[in-house]
Design a protein around this motif. Sequence first.
Motif, mmCIF file in Angstrom:
data_model
loop_
_atom_site.group_PDB
_atom_site.id
_atom_site.type_symbol
_atom_site.label_atom_id
_atom_site.label_comp_id
_atom_site.label_asym_id
_atom_site.label_seq_id
_atom_site.Cartn_x
_atom_site.Cartn_y
_atom_site.Cartn_z
ATOM 1 N N HIS A 116 0.825 -1.202 0.000
ATOM 2 C CA HIS A 116 0.000 0.000 0.000
ATOM 3 C C HIS A 116 0.859 1.251 0.000
ATOM 4 C CE1 HIS A 116 -2.518 -3.175 1.863
ATOM 5 N NE2 HIS A 116 -3.462 -2.617 1.142
ATOM 6 N N LEU A 117 2.001 1.166 0.700
ATOM 7 C CA LEU A 117 2.840 2.333 0.917
ATOM 8 C C LEU A 117 4.303 1.951 0.767
ATOM 9 C CD1 LEU A 117 2.835 5.351 1.913
ATOM 10 C CD2 LEU A 117 3.086 4.434 4.232
ATOM 11 N N LEU A 148 8.110 4.912 -9.803
ATOM 12 C CA LEU A 148 7.058 4.458 -8.890
ATOM 13 C C LEU A 148 5.677 5.006 -9.239
ATOM 14 C CD1 LEU A 148 8.990 4.694 -5.508
ATOM 15 C CD2 LEU A 148 8.116 2.601 -6.564
ATOM 16 N N HIS A 149 5.635 6.181 -9.847
ATOM 17 C CA HIS A 149 4.339 6.751 -10.226
ATOM 18 C C HIS A 149 3.641 5.854 -11.242
ATOM 19 C CE1 HIS A 149 5.123 11.155 -8.839
ATOM 20 N NE2 HIS A 149 4.404 10.480 -7.962
ATOM 21 N N GLY A 150 2.352 5.723 -11.091
ATOM 22 C CA GLY A 150 1.588 4.860 -11.982
ATOM 23 C C GLY A 150 1.465 3.444 -11.477
ATOM 24 N N LYS A 158 1.420 4.345 -2.861
ATOM 25 C CA LYS A 158 1.655 5.668 -2.299
ATOM 26 C C LYS A 158 3.118 5.795 -1.874
ATOM 27 C CE LYS A 158 -3.019 6.730 -0.732
ATOM 28 N NZ LYS A 158 -3.888 7.092 0.421
ATOM 29 N N ILE A 159 3.676 6.984 -2.070
ATOM 30 C CA ILE A 159 5.086 7.219 -1.771
ATOM 31 C C ILE A 159 5.207 8.110 -0.543
ATOM 32 C CG2 ILE A 159 7.283 8.084 -2.641
ATOM 33 C CD1 ILE A 159 6.169 7.724 -5.475
ATOM 34 N N SER A 160 5.956 7.611 0.447
ATOM 35 C CA SER A 160 6.244 8.372 1.661
ATOM 36 C C SER A 160 7.745 8.584 1.753
ATOM 37 C CB SER A 160 5.747 7.607 2.893
ATOM 38 O OG SER A 160 6.131 8.252 4.092
ATOM 39 N N LEU A 161 8.159 9.734 2.252
ATOM 40 C CA LEU A 161 9.576 10.025 2.452
ATOM 41 C C LEU A 161 9.852 10.179 3.940
ATOM 42 C CD1 LEU A 161 10.238 12.644 -0.387
ATOM 43 C CD2 LEU A 161 10.400 10.156 -0.483
ATOM 44 N N ALA A 219 2.998 11.215 1.315
ATOM 45 C CA ALA A 219 3.089 11.245 2.779
ATOM 46 C C ALA A 219 4.518 11.555 3.198
ATOM 47 C CB ALA A 219 2.648 9.907 3.371
ATOM 48 N N ILE A 220 4.643 12.030 4.433
ATOM 49 C CA ILE A 220 5.943 12.220 5.069
ATOM 50 C C ILE A 220 5.923 11.450 6.384
ATOM 51 C CG2 ILE A 220 7.566 13.844 6.103
ATOM 52 C CD1 ILE A 220 7.225 14.207 3.083
#
Length: 239
Positions: free
Chosen positions: A86-87, A121-123, A127-130, A149-150
Amino acid sequence: MQLLVNIDHVATLRNARGEGYPDPADAATVCEQAGASGIVFHLRRDRRHIRDEDVYRLKKFVKGTLDFEMSASDEMIEICKDVEPHLCTLVPEGREELTTEGGLDMKVIFNDFKNRVFPALHGSGIKISLFLDPNPEDIELAHNLGADAIELHTGTFANAPDEDTQQKELERLSEAAELIHNLGMIVNAGHGLNLQNLPILIDHVNHLEDISIGHALISKSVFWGLERTVKEYLKIMNK
């Protein structure tokens, strides 16, 4: 607010003897049945705890949120896209470190993330968190990249040597959380949190979504068991 349990050190215990147990996937199931909203794992390049086969078992067994912590290497990006968690939480990773020692330096990695990592990673639907220290400049740059997200690095707060230092870190975290929220990103937090400092964090920092807790929770479970330990953390969060 959700509790995500990092089960890396279940794998550390297994790897100490190479007996095949305890199984991180079994631990994940116990944590979720006790009320955790999901599971975090960090597949490191040196595979010091979680291994590739664990990742796919966790994808199969975890019912809630699955958060894949990783460096931004091409190898990890490909594994992440194959697993489809998911993340995906991108973290700095040093070969000699005992654990992740701080947030990403956005000024250093910005162009690489913009040109290589985020396009890859897009597409994917992930979801991308840093993973960032509570620095406004880094948060702004993360927003410019399009991060979803952060995850705020809470280690400096957790390891503060005195109350004054702790209070200053709480102020930084609170201001950072407000900025992240106002920019439309999700506010997560983790690193060094335990039963003693988690209530303080929650009392001072707003907008928290996912709280990632690993080493302290797994360590306490040696004495209390995973089910009871997860429930004790949830009591704090549910207040």
